[in-house]
Design a protein around this motif. Structure first.
Motif, PDB file in Angstrom:
ATOM      1  N   LEU A  93      43.892  36.351   8.805  1.00 37.89           N
ATOM      2  CA  LEU A  93      42.773  35.537   9.270  1.00 37.89           C
ATOM      3  C   LEU A  93      42.138  36.150  10.519  1.00 37.89           C
ATOM      4  N   PHE A  94      42.982  36.656  11.421  1.00 38.82           N
ATOM      5  CA  PHE A  94      42.407  37.364  12.567  1.00 38.82           C
ATOM      6  C   PHE A  94      41.675  38.610  12.095  1.00 38.82           C
ATOM      7  N   ALA A  95      42.262  39.347  11.167  1.00 39.20           N
ATOM      8  CA  ALA A  95      41.625  40.567  10.663  1.00 39.20           C
ATOM      9  C   ALA A  95      40.256  40.262  10.060  1.00 39.20           C
ATOM     10  N   ALA A  96      40.092  39.099   9.468  1.00 36.51           N
ATOM     11  CA  ALA A  96      38.783  38.697   8.934  1.00 36.51           C
ATOM     12  C   ALA A  96      37.850  38.245  10.049  1.00 36.51           C
ATOM     13  N   SER A  97      38.393  37.613  11.075  1.00 38.65           N
ATOM     14  CA  SER A  97      37.545  37.093  12.160  1.00 38.65           C
ATOM     15  C   SER A  97      36.961  38.211  13.022  1.00 38.65           C
ATOM     16  N   TYR A  98      37.695  39.298  13.163  1.00 38.15           N
ATOM     17  CA  TYR A  98      37.245  40.364  14.066  1.00 38.15           C
ATOM     18  C   TYR A  98      35.889  40.943  13.655  1.00 38.15           C
ATOM     19  N   PRO A  99      35.738  41.433  12.421  1.00 40.32           N
ATOM     20  CA  PRO A  99      34.411  41.966  12.058  1.00 40.32           C
ATOM     21  C   PRO A  99      33.340  40.881  12.001  1.00 40.32           C
ATOM     22  N   TRP A 100      33.735  39.667  11.627  1.00 38.86           N
ATOM     23  CA  TRP A 100      32.773  38.561  11.607  1.00 38.86           C
ATOM     24  C   TRP A 100      32.160  38.388  12.993  1.00 38.86           C
ATOM     25  N   MET A 101      33.002  38.319  14.005  1.00 38.93           N
ATOM     26  CA  MET A 101      32.528  38.094  15.365  1.00 38.93           C
ATOM     27  C   MET A 101      31.753  39.309  15.887  1.00 38.93           C
ATOM     28  N   VAL A 102      32.259  40.506  15.661  1.00 35.51           N
ATOM     29  CA  VAL A 102      31.571  41.714  16.125  1.00 35.51           C
ATOM     30  C   VAL A 102      30.178  41.801  15.504  1.00 35.51           C
ATOM     31  N   ASN A 103      30.070  41.466  14.228  1.00 29.84           N
ATOM     32  CA  ASN A 103      28.775  41.518  13.556  1.00 29.84           C
ATOM     33  C   ASN A 103      27.807  40.434  14.040  1.00 29.84           C
ATOM     34  N   ARG A 104      28.291  39.536  14.872  1.00 32.43           N
ATOM     35  CA  ARG A 104      27.440  38.503  15.456  1.00 32.43           C
ATOM     36  C   ARG A 104      27.318  38.660  16.974  1.00 32.43           C
ATOM     37  N   GLY A 105      27.630  39.870  17.435  1.00 30.11           N
ATOM     38  CA  GLY A 105      27.433  40.197  18.836  1.00 30.11           C
ATOM     39  C   GLY A 105      28.553  39.803  19.771  1.00 30.11           C
ATOM     40  N   ILE A 106      29.700  39.434  19.228  1.00 31.79           N
ATOM     41  CA  ILE A 106      30.850  39.043  20.045  1.00 31.79           C
ATOM     42  C   ILE A 106      31.897  40.144  19.944  1.00 31.79           C
ATOM     43  N   PHE A 107      32.162  40.825  21.049  1.00 30.91           N
ATOM     44  CA  PHE A 107      33.200  41.850  21.054  1.00 30.91           C
ATOM     45  C   PHE A 107      34.495  41.232  21.541  1.00 30.91           C
ATOM     46  N   HIS A 122      30.006  35.982  32.688  1.00 38.41           N
ATOM     47  CA  HIS A 122      29.844  35.090  31.545  1.00 38.41           C
ATOM     48  C   HIS A 122      29.235  33.760  31.958  1.00 38.41           C
ATOM     49  N   SER A 123      28.430  33.221  31.064  1.00 35.38           N
ATOM     50  CA  SER A 123      27.704  31.972  31.336  1.00 35.38           C
ATOM     51  C   SER A 123      28.026  30.945  30.254  1.00 35.38           C
ATOM     52  N   ASP A 124      27.523  29.750  30.464  1.00 34.05           N
ATOM     53  CA  ASP A 124      27.668  28.707  29.453  1.00 34.05           C
ATOM     54  C   ASP A 124      27.027  29.144  28.137  1.00 34.05           C
ATOM     55  N   GLN A 125      25.903  29.838  28.212  1.00 39.28           N
ATOM     56  CA  GLN A 125      25.242  30.311  26.990  1.00 39.28           C
ATOM     57  C   GLN A 125      26.118  31.323  26.256  1.00 39.28           C
ATOM     58  N   ASP A 126      26.796  32.191  26.987  1.00 39.46           N
ATOM     59  CA  ASP A 126      27.711  33.137  26.355  1.00 39.46           C
ATOM     60  C   ASP A 126      28.823  32.402  25.614  1.00 39.46           C
ATOM     61  N   ILE A 127      29.340  31.371  26.237  1.00 41.38           N
ATOM     62  CA  ILE A 127      30.408  30.579  25.611  1.00 41.38           C
ATOM     63  C   ILE A 127      29.879  29.920  24.346  1.00 41.38           C
ATOM     64  N   GLN A 128      28.680  29.360  24.418  1.00 40.65           N
ATOM     65  CA  GLN A 128      28.102  28.702  23.240  1.00 40.65           C
ATOM     66  C   GLN A 128      27.851  29.693  22.113  1.00 40.65           C
ATOM     67  N   THR A 129      27.425  30.894  22.452  1.00 41.10           N
ATOM     68  CA  THR A 129      27.218  31.930  21.442  1.00 41.10           C
ATOM     69  C   THR A 129      28.522  32.239  20.715  1.00 41.10           C
ATOM     70  N   TYR A 130      29.600  32.360  21.478  1.00 40.36           N
ATOM     71  CA  TYR A 130      30.913  32.610  20.894  1.00 40.36           C
ATOM     72  C   TYR A 130      31.328  31.444  19.996  1.00 40.36           C
ATOM     73  N   VAL A 131      31.223  30.232  20.513  1.00 37.92           N
ATOM     74  CA  VAL A 131      31.647  29.057  19.756  1.00 37.92           C
ATOM     75  C   VAL A 131      30.843  28.940  18.457  1.00 37.92           C
ATOM     76  N   ASP A 132      29.539  29.161  18.521  1.00 37.33           N
ATOM     77  CA  ASP A 132      28.706  29.075  17.321  1.00 37.33           C
ATOM     78  C   ASP A 132      29.124  30.110  16.281  1.00 37.33           C
ATOM     79  N   ALA A 133      29.387  31.336  16.726  1.00 39.55           N
ATOM     80  CA  ALA A 133      29.815  32.381  15.788  1.00 39.55           C
ATOM     81  C   ALA A 133      31.167  32.031  15.182  1.00 39.55           C
ATOM     82  N   PHE A 134      32.081  31.532  16.003  1.00 37.91           N
ATOM     83  CA  PHE A 134      33.402  31.167  15.502  1.00 37.91           C
ATOM     84  C   PHE A 134      33.313  29.979  14.546  1.00 37.91           C
TER      85      PHE A 134
END
Length: 143
Positions: A93-107, A122-134
């Motif tokens: 599941l992590f192996a699947a999440s890694y490219p998913w997140m990278v392809n959405r701008g989350i390293f 990091h800002s609140d917007q950065d956190i929201q970007t991560y949460v939305d991608a996840f």
């Protein structure tokens, strides 16, 4: 440092480099302040809570680990309490999440035991970007 001044070997690429020493001292005294750590804790909790909401709403067998500036999603329903618990995680599941997140701008770091490390930038917007991608990843897993 007294041991070093008495002749102990202290070798390294940047050891004793005045610029490296000044940068390290500045980071520790002017950047990583108590206020910065309080902000790390706030942002880290916001990130972990957002990931937890996505996990719960999609029924993903995972939980979050929030250590302030650091954290991760551990793909095991119950929190880890031992190394044996870590061996029961689902690395695929992590192996699947890694490219998913990278392809959405989350390293993320490429290890499933530590996926985020926050910085003073990091800002609140950065956190929201991560949460939305996840959340998108969780919805895709559940679908």
């Amino acid at each position: 440092m007294e041991i070093v001044t008495r002749g102990a070997a202290q070798q390294g690429t940047f050891n004793g480099n005045p610029l490296s020493c000044a940068a390290g001292l500045t980071a520790l005294t002017e950047v990583l302040t108590p206020d910065a750590y309080a902000e790390f804790a706030r942002l880290g909790t916001k990130l972990a809570q957002g990931c937890t909401a996505a996990i719960e709403s999609n029924g993903i067998p995972a939980h979050t680990v929030d250590l302030g500036a650091k954290g991760c999603v551990s793909y095991r329903p119950e929190p880890l309490t031992s190394y044996r618990d870590f061996l029961e995680t689902r690395p695929e599941l992590f192996a699947a999440s890694y490219p998913w997140m990278v392809n959405r701008g989350i390293f993320m770091t490429p290890g499933d035991e530590e996926q985020w490390t926050l910085s003073v930038q990091h800002s609140d917007q950065d956190i929201q970007t991560y949460v939305d991608a996840f959340a998108g990843f969780c919805a895709e897993l559940a679908g």
